[in-house]
Design a protein around this motif. Sequence first.
Motif, PDB file in Angstrom:
ATOM      1  N   PRO A 155      38.795   4.840 -32.228  1.00  0.00           N
ATOM      2  CA  PRO A 155      37.997   5.986 -31.765  1.00  0.00           C
ATOM      3  C   PRO A 155      38.610   7.302 -32.240  1.00  0.00           C
ATOM      4  N   GLY A 188      33.900   5.895 -33.277  1.00  0.00           N
ATOM      5  CA  GLY A 188      35.069   5.648 -34.099  1.00  0.00           C
ATOM      6  C   GLY A 188      34.771   4.768 -35.292  1.00  0.00           C
ATOM      7  N   THR A 234      34.415   9.106 -28.409  1.00  0.00           N
ATOM      8  CA  THR A 234      33.789   7.810 -28.126  1.00  0.00           C
ATOM      9  C   THR A 234      33.305   7.086 -29.370  1.00  0.00           C
TER      10      THR A 234
END
Length: 355
Positions: free
Chosen positions: A192, A144, A142
């Motif tokens: 991500p 990135g 989640t």
Amino acid sequence: MHRRAALLTAAALALAGTPALAGPAQAAPTGLDPRPAGWSLADSSSERRTVLQYWNAQRMRAARPLSTPALRRGTTSATGPSRGTPWASKVTAAPRRAIITRHGERGAAWSFDGARGGATTTAAVPNSPGLRWTDGGAVVRTVGRVFFTTADGRNSSCSGTAVTSANESVVMTAGHCVKLNGAAHRNWVFVPGFDNGRRPLGTWVASRVVTTQQWNDREDINFDLAAVVVAPLEGRTLTDVVGGQGVAFNQPRQRQNFAFGYPAADPFDGSALVYCSGRAFDDTVQTRDQGLRCGMTGGSSGGPWFQGFDERTGLGWLNSVNSFTYNFAPNFMFGPFFGDEAMAVYQAAQNIDAT
């Protein structure tokens, strides 16, 4: 979806309405405009293809980290930080809290001393000033790296986080990672799970940006946050592919936090996810932000601060983002308080049609 994160997002949805967006150049004639500001980026399929083609491996390697806005040391006053940013008016209504049931935590209470650039602690608690994250979990999917081109043509990088949202397409980051020195960035993408140049979960192109009116109008560091809506990739939405972290607003201060990011300035190179952890403290120097002992450098801007972070699952509630460091205390990171303004930004972004 992680149950606690889902409950948190549902609470936020129930507690705030959908605000109207003010344009990026709009400002209220008097006082502060409470509405978020928003603008479009690559909002057509042809524009998105152009942005994807632009960000080849060579350009990503050459992108320079966007440094956190450095505040000069100065005297706290009613006009705010010494860089000239005025204070925003305080919210006079009772804060609307996303509902979290959690037992009180015991541990360290950090106290920042701006004059000496130091900190003290009253008890031992696990704390990381900046280490590579190796424990896996949802955080490696989640969180990135963010890439964009500034108005003066420089390719730069920040960090961001995919969060749960109605449109499954929202990335939370810092305000200066979407606009700085009065000009919006372009060619904005979110990668991500970035890992030493690899893009295992794709490259997601921004179609719409939302930030606080306070950051949009005068880059008030107390409101240095933004939400970016990314377009679907190969027919799938962002959080359908990578999952999403919860978001919390108007939470108690001085709680244990985990901060993540992709620092790319020395001694880091942007190749790996780095984290800091510890109990947050209130900035007593120039802002209303919270601080955390953290040695992350430029490029980590926009990376998430999590409360209630579970090291086993890699899930938590995003409650701030990496914003700035003082030049006289580089080992302390500061992030904005997620209050009603942050909630309005999130609400506006999650209700935008991502397609």
